[in-house]
Design an enzyme around this catalytic site. Sequence first.
Site, PDB file in Angstrom:
ATOM      1  N   ASP A   9      65.435  24.843 -40.594  1.00  0.00           N
ATOM      2  CA  ASP A   9      64.710  25.860 -39.827  1.00  0.00           C
ATOM      3  C   ASP A   9      63.433  25.348 -39.182  1.00  0.00           C
ATOM      4  O   ASP A   9      62.844  26.040 -38.362  1.00  0.00           O
ATOM      5  CB  ASP A   9      64.331  27.038 -40.740  1.00  0.00           C
ATOM      6  CG  ASP A   9      63.152  26.713 -41.648  1.00  0.00           C
ATOM      7  OD1 ASP A   9      62.105  27.369 -41.531  1.00  0.00           O
ATOM      8  OD2 ASP A   9      63.267  25.778 -42.449  1.00  0.00           O
ATOM      9  N   ASN A  62      60.475  19.593 -39.077  1.00  0.00           N
ATOM     10  CA  ASN A  62      60.816  18.418 -39.889  1.00  0.00           C
ATOM     11  C   ASN A  62      62.311  18.343 -40.221  1.00  0.00           C
ATOM     12  O   ASN A  62      62.750  17.383 -40.838  1.00  0.00           O
ATOM     13  CB  ASN A  62      59.970  18.354 -41.168  1.00  0.00           C
ATOM     14  CG  ASN A  62      60.200  19.523 -42.104  1.00  0.00           C
ATOM     15  OD1 ASN A  62      60.840  20.503 -41.758  1.00  0.00           O
ATOM     16  ND2 ASN A  62      59.644  19.429 -43.303  1.00  0.00           N
ATOM     17  N   ASP A 115      62.847  25.394 -48.102  1.00  0.00           N
ATOM     18  CA  ASP A 115      61.971  26.502 -47.699  1.00  0.00           C
ATOM     19  C   ASP A 115      62.301  26.975 -46.289  1.00  0.00           C
ATOM     20  O   ASP A 115      62.362  26.194 -45.342  1.00  0.00           O
ATOM     21  CB  ASP A 115      60.508  26.052 -47.770  1.00  0.00           C
ATOM     22  CG  ASP A 115      60.086  25.730 -49.198  1.00  0.00           C
ATOM     23  OD1 ASP A 115      59.775  26.672 -49.940  1.00  0.00           O
ATOM     24  OD2 ASP A 115      60.115  24.546 -49.568  1.00  0.00           O
ATOM     25  N   LYS A 171      63.639  13.276 -42.697  1.00  0.00           N
ATOM     26  CA  LYS A 171      64.821  13.824 -43.355  1.00  0.00           C
ATOM     27  C   LYS A 171      66.094  13.182 -42.810  1.00  0.00           C
ATOM     28  O   LYS A 171      67.052  12.938 -43.551  1.00  0.00           O
ATOM     29  CB  LYS A 171      64.861  15.340 -43.179  1.00  0.00           C
ATOM     30  CG  LYS A 171      63.791  16.077 -43.970  1.00  0.00           C
ATOM     31  CD  LYS A 171      63.960  17.585 -43.870  1.00  0.00           C
ATOM     32  CE  LYS A 171      62.947  18.317 -44.739  1.00  0.00           C
ATOM     33  NZ  LYS A 171      63.152  19.774 -44.730  1.00  0.00           N
ATOM     34  N   GLY A 204      60.797  18.659 -48.115  1.00  0.00           N
ATOM     35  CA  GLY A 204      59.474  18.046 -48.144  1.00  0.00           C
ATOM     36  C   GLY A 204      58.895  18.073 -49.542  1.00  0.00           C
ATOM     37  O   GLY A 204      57.846  17.477 -49.798  1.00  0.00           O
ATOM     38  N   ASP A 207      68.024  22.029 -46.040  1.00  0.00           N
ATOM     39  CA  ASP A 207      66.582  22.199 -46.172  1.00  0.00           C
ATOM     40  C   ASP A 207      66.374  23.350 -47.143  1.00  0.00           C
ATOM     41  O   ASP A 207      67.255  24.209 -47.309  1.00  0.00           O
ATOM     42  CB  ASP A 207      65.975  22.536 -44.808  1.00  0.00           C
ATOM     43  CG  ASP A 207      64.569  23.095 -44.930  1.00  0.00           C
ATOM     44  OD1 ASP A 207      63.700  22.400 -45.479  1.00  0.00           O
ATOM     45  OD2 ASP A 207      64.367  24.257 -44.511  1.00  0.00           O
TER      46      ASP A 207
END
Length: 272
Positions: A223, A226, A11, A200, A44, A9
Amino acid sequence: MKYKAVAFDMDGTLLASNRLILPETVAMIEKISAQGVKVILVSGRHHSVIYPYYYQLKLSTPAICCNGSYLYDFEKQQSFAGKPMTKEQAKTLLNLVNQYGIHTLIYTDQMMTYEVLDDHLEGFFKWVNSLPSFLQPEIKKVDSFDRVIDEAGAVYKFATSSHDLPALRQFSDAVEALNQFSCEWSWSNRADVAVKGNTKGNGLMHWAKHENIDLSEIVAFGDSYNDISMLTLAGLGIAMGNADDEVKAKADHVIGDNNSTSIASELEKLFL
Protein backbone atom coordinates in the site's frame (compact mmCIF):
# COMPACT_ATOMS: atom_id res chain seq x y z
CA MET A 1 0.22 -18.75 -14.40
CA LYS A 2 0.36 -20.84 -11.26
CA TYR A 3 1.74 -18.69 -8.47
CA LYS A 4 3.82 -20.36 -5.79
CA ALA A 5 4.17 -17.62 -3.18
CA VAL A 6 2.48 -14.54 -1.74
CA ALA A 7 4.41 -11.63 -0.23
CA PHE A 8 2.55 -9.30 2.12
CA ASP A 9 3.44 -5.86 3.32
CA MET A 10 2.06 -5.59 6.83
CA ASP A 11 0.97 -2.13 8.02
CA GLY A 12 -1.78 -0.76 5.82
CA THR A 13 -2.01 -4.02 3.88
CA LEU A 14 -2.19 -7.32 5.76
CA LEU A 15 -3.07 -5.49 8.98
CA ALA A 16 -6.31 -3.59 9.46
CA SER A 17 -6.23 -0.20 11.17
CA ASN A 18 -6.41 -1.89 14.59
CA ARG A 19 -3.09 -3.71 13.86
CA LEU A 20 -4.91 -7.06 13.59
CA ILE A 21 -5.22 -9.45 10.67
CA LEU A 22 -8.85 -9.94 9.68
CA PRO A 23 -10.13 -13.43 10.56
CA GLU A 24 -11.18 -14.01 6.94
CA THR A 25 -7.60 -13.32 5.84
CA VAL A 26 -6.17 -15.63 8.49
CA ALA A 27 -8.47 -18.45 7.39
CA MET A 28 -7.61 -17.98 3.72
CA ILE A 29 -3.85 -17.90 4.39
CA GLU A 30 -4.20 -21.16 6.32
CA LYS A 31 -6.03 -22.70 3.34
CA ILE A 32 -3.47 -21.68 0.73
CA SER A 33 -0.56 -22.61 3.01
CA ALA A 34 -2.05 -26.10 3.33
CA GLN A 35 -1.91 -26.32 -0.47
CA GLY A 36 1.81 -25.55 -0.46
CA VAL A 37 1.70 -21.84 -1.28
CA LYS A 38 4.51 -20.05 0.55
CA VAL A 39 3.53 -16.94 2.48
CA ILE A 40 6.14 -14.34 3.36
CA LEU A 41 5.88 -11.19 5.45
CA VAL A 42 7.76 -8.20 4.02
CA SER A 43 7.94 -5.25 6.36
CA GLY A 44 9.78 -2.20 7.56
CA ARG A 45 9.40 -3.74 11.00
CA HIS A 46 12.08 -5.32 13.15
CA HIS A 47 11.87 -9.12 13.19
CA SER A 48 10.74 -9.12 16.84
CA VAL A 49 7.70 -7.04 15.84
CA ILE A 50 6.90 -9.32 12.91
CA TYR A 51 7.05 -12.45 15.05
CA PRO A 52 3.57 -12.23 16.71
CA TYR A 53 1.94 -12.35 13.26
CA TYR A 54 4.32 -15.03 12.00
CA TYR A 55 3.28 -17.09 15.04
CA GLN A 56 -0.43 -16.43 14.50
CA LEU A 57 -0.25 -17.49 10.84
CA LYS A 58 1.87 -20.58 11.63
CA LEU A 59 4.44 -19.64 8.99
CA SER A 60 7.77 -21.37 8.39
CA THR A 61 9.23 -18.96 5.83
CA PRO A 62 11.87 -16.36 6.72
CA ALA A 63 10.66 -12.77 7.08
CA ILE A 64 12.00 -9.82 5.10
CA CYS A 65 12.74 -7.17 7.73
CA CYS A 66 13.56 -3.46 7.85
CA ASN A 67 12.58 -2.92 4.20
CA GLY A 68 14.90 -5.64 2.93
CA SER A 69 17.90 -4.82 5.15
CA TYR A 70 17.99 -8.43 6.29
CA LEU A 71 16.04 -11.69 6.27
CA TYR A 72 15.28 -13.47 9.51
CA ASP A 73 14.81 -17.20 10.03
CA PHE A 74 12.61 -17.59 13.11
CA GLU A 75 13.15 -21.33 13.35
CA LYS A 76 16.94 -20.92 13.52
CA GLN A 77 16.63 -17.54 15.31
CA GLN A 78 19.18 -15.93 13.06
CA SER A 79 19.40 -13.33 10.32
CA PHE A 80 20.89 -13.78 6.87
CA ALA A 81 21.40 -11.81 3.66
CA GLY A 82 21.86 -8.72 5.82
CA LYS A 83 23.34 -5.39 4.79
CA PRO A 84 23.67 -3.28 7.96
CA MET A 85 25.15 0.20 8.30
CA THR A 86 28.74 0.72 9.32
CA LYS A 87 29.25 2.39 12.71
CA GLU A 88 30.46 5.47 10.87
CA GLN A 89 27.33 5.60 8.71
CA ALA A 90 25.09 5.23 11.76
CA LYS A 91 26.91 8.08 13.54
CA THR A 92 26.54 10.27 10.43
CA LEU A 93 22.80 9.60 10.41
CA LEU A 94 22.52 10.33 14.12
CA ASN A 95 24.16 13.71 13.59
CA LEU A 96 21.57 14.55 10.93
CA VAL A 97 18.71 13.40 13.16
CA ASN A 98 19.93 15.72 15.88
CA GLN A 99 20.60 18.57 13.46
CA TYR A 100 17.04 18.55 12.08
CA GLY A 101 15.31 17.68 15.36
CA ILE A 102 13.77 14.48 13.99
CA HIS A 103 12.42 11.72 16.23
CA THR A 104 13.98 8.33 15.61
CA LEU A 105 14.15 4.73 16.70
CA ILE A 106 17.27 2.72 15.97
CA TYR A 107 16.81 -0.93 14.98
CA THR A 108 19.73 -3.19 15.87
CA ASP A 109 20.30 -6.90 15.42
CA GLN A 110 18.77 -7.48 18.86
CA MET A 111 16.02 -4.93 19.44
CA MET A 112 14.37 -1.58 18.77
CA THR A 113 15.62 1.36 20.82
CA TYR A 114 14.37 4.88 21.50
CA GLU A 115 15.39 7.90 23.55
CA VAL A 116 12.10 9.84 23.60
CA LEU A 117 8.54 8.50 23.73
CA ASP A 118 6.25 9.99 21.06
CA ASP A 119 2.58 9.54 20.15
CA HIS A 120 3.31 6.81 17.61
CA LEU A 121 5.25 4.82 20.20
CA GLU A 122 2.44 5.22 22.73
CA GLY A 123 0.07 3.50 20.31
CA PHE A 124 2.68 0.85 19.61
CA PHE A 125 3.05 0.07 23.31
CA LYS A 126 -0.71 -0.42 23.63
CA TRP A 127 -0.45 -3.11 20.98
CA VAL A 128 2.60 -4.70 22.63
CA ASN A 129 0.82 -4.84 26.01
CA SER A 130 -2.19 -6.55 24.40
CA LEU A 131 -0.01 -9.53 23.42
CA PRO A 132 0.77 -12.61 25.52
CA SER A 133 4.08 -12.05 27.31
CA PHE A 134 5.95 -14.63 25.20
CA LEU A 135 5.07 -12.70 22.01
CA GLN A 136 5.92 -9.22 23.27
CA PRO A 137 8.86 -7.68 21.40
CA GLU A 138 11.56 -5.84 23.31
CA ILE A 139 11.75 -2.11 22.69
CA LYS A 140 14.25 -0.46 24.97
CA LYS A 141 14.46 3.12 26.21
CA VAL A 142 18.08 4.20 26.11
CA ASP A 143 20.00 7.21 27.40
CA SER A 144 22.40 7.40 24.48
CA PHE A 145 22.01 6.39 20.85
CA ASP A 146 25.77 6.81 20.55
CA ARG A 147 26.23 3.96 23.00
CA VAL A 148 23.62 1.85 21.16
CA ILE A 149 25.59 2.23 17.93
CA ASP A 150 28.89 1.45 19.64
CA GLU A 151 27.56 -1.71 21.32
CA ALA A 152 25.28 -3.10 18.61
CA GLY A 153 26.28 -6.15 16.61
CA ALA A 154 24.54 -4.51 13.64
CA VAL A 155 22.48 -1.37 12.99
CA TYR A 156 19.88 -1.95 10.30
CA LYS A 157 17.51 1.01 10.29
CA PHE A 158 16.64 4.44 11.62
CA ALA A 159 12.85 4.81 11.83
CA THR A 160 12.46 8.58 11.65
CA SER A 161 9.29 10.61 12.06
CA SER A 162 8.11 14.17 12.63
CA HIS A 163 4.90 16.17 12.64
CA ASP A 164 7.02 18.96 11.12
CA LEU A 165 6.84 17.67 7.56
CA PRO A 166 9.10 20.35 6.01
CA ALA A 167 11.82 19.45 8.55
CA LEU A 168 11.40 15.74 7.82
CA ARG A 169 11.67 16.37 4.08
CA GLN A 170 14.76 18.52 4.56
CA PHE A 171 16.27 15.74 6.65
CA SER A 172 15.34 13.17 3.99
CA ASP A 173 16.91 15.30 1.25
CA ALA A 174 20.09 15.68 3.30
CA VAL A 175 20.24 11.92 3.81
CA GLU A 176 19.70 11.17 0.12
CA ALA A 177 22.37 13.72 -0.83
CA LEU A 178 24.98 11.60 0.95
CA ASN A 179 24.37 8.86 -1.65
CA GLN A 180 24.91 6.18 1.00
CA PHE A 181 21.35 5.68 2.23
CA SER A 182 17.81 5.40 0.97
CA CYS A 183 14.77 6.96 2.63
CA GLU A 184 11.71 4.75 2.26
CA TRP A 185 8.53 6.64 3.18
CA SER A 186 6.32 4.22 5.10
CA TRP A 187 3.71 6.83 6.06
CA SER A 188 3.05 10.50 5.37
CA ASN A 189 5.20 11.56 8.33
CA ARG A 190 7.56 8.58 8.70
CA ALA A 191 10.69 7.77 6.71
CA ASP A 192 12.79 4.65 7.20
CA VAL A 193 16.50 5.13 6.55
CA ALA A 194 18.73 2.19 5.66
CA VAL A 195 21.79 1.50 3.53
CA LYS A 196 21.24 2.32 -0.13
CA GLY A 197 19.99 -0.71 -2.03
CA ASN A 198 18.10 -2.15 0.93
CA THR A 199 14.58 -2.28 -0.47
CA LYS A 200 11.65 -4.64 -0.18
CA GLY A 201 12.15 -5.56 -3.83
CA ASN A 202 15.78 -6.55 -3.27
CA GLY A 203 14.78 -8.43 -0.12
CA LEU A 204 12.20 -10.32 -2.14
CA MET A 205 14.85 -11.20 -4.72
CA HIS A 206 17.12 -12.60 -1.99
CA TRP A 207 14.22 -14.64 -0.60
CA ALA A 208 13.14 -15.94 -4.02
CA LYS A 209 16.71 -17.09 -4.72
CA HIS A 210 16.87 -18.73 -1.29
CA GLU A 211 13.60 -20.58 -1.98
CA ASN A 212 14.41 -21.32 -5.65
CA ILE A 213 11.25 -19.52 -6.78
CA ASP A 214 11.10 -17.24 -9.80
CA LEU A 215 9.90 -13.69 -9.13
CA SER A 216 7.26 -14.21 -11.81
CA GLU A 217 5.72 -16.88 -9.55
CA ILE A 218 5.16 -14.46 -6.66
CA VAL A 219 2.12 -12.32 -5.87
CA ALA A 220 2.85 -9.19 -3.80
CA PHE A 221 0.41 -7.01 -1.86
CA GLY A 222 1.29 -3.48 -0.68
CA ASP A 223 0.00 0.00 0.00
CA SER A 224 2.90 2.40 0.46
CA TYR A 225 5.83 3.93 -1.38
CA ASN A 226 8.26 1.48 0.19
CA ASP A 227 6.23 -1.33 -1.41
CA ILE A 228 6.68 -0.12 -5.01
CA SER A 229 9.97 -1.97 -5.53
CA MET A 230 8.26 -5.20 -4.47
CA LEU A 231 5.03 -4.62 -6.42
CA THR A 232 6.92 -3.98 -9.66
CA LEU A 233 9.27 -6.98 -9.32
CA ALA A 234 6.67 -9.60 -8.43
CA GLY A 235 4.81 -11.51 -11.11
CA LEU A 236 1.59 -9.87 -9.90
CA GLY A 237 1.66 -6.64 -7.89
CA ILE A 238 -1.56 -5.80 -6.05
CA ALA A 239 -2.13 -2.41 -4.42
CA MET A 240 -4.60 -1.81 -1.63
CA GLY A 241 -7.49 0.60 -2.07
CA ASN A 242 -6.06 2.81 0.70
CA ALA A 243 -2.79 3.30 -1.23
CA ASP A 244 -1.86 6.63 -2.78
CA ASP A 245 -2.51 6.99 -6.51
CA GLU A 246 1.21 6.83 -7.31
CA VAL A 247 1.46 3.42 -5.65
CA LYS A 248 -1.70 2.19 -7.37
CA ALA A 249 -0.27 3.27 -10.73
CA LYS A 250 2.74 0.99 -10.23
CA ALA A 251 0.60 -2.08 -9.44
CA ASP A 252 -1.00 -4.53 -11.84
CA HIS A 253 -4.26 -4.54 -9.95
CA VAL A 254 -6.02 -2.59 -7.17
CA ILE A 255 -8.38 -4.12 -4.61
CA GLY A 256 -10.30 -2.86 -1.57
CA ASP A 257 -8.76 -1.23 1.48
CA ASN A 258 -7.01 -2.94 4.38
CA ASN A 259 -10.13 -2.87 6.57
CA SER A 260 -12.13 -4.90 4.03
CA THR A 261 -12.02 -8.61 3.25
CA SER A 262 -10.54 -7.91 -0.18
CA ILE A 263 -7.26 -9.77 0.46
CA ALA A 264 -9.14 -12.94 1.39
CA SER A 265 -11.33 -12.60 -1.71
CA GLU A 266 -8.31 -12.05 -3.96
CA LEU A 267 -6.45 -15.05 -2.53
CA GLU A 268 -9.52 -17.21 -3.09
CA LYS A 269 -9.66 -16.13 -6.76
CA LEU A 270 -5.95 -16.74 -7.29
CA PHE A 271 -5.43 -20.02 -5.46
CA LEU A 272 -8.72 -21.84 -4.81
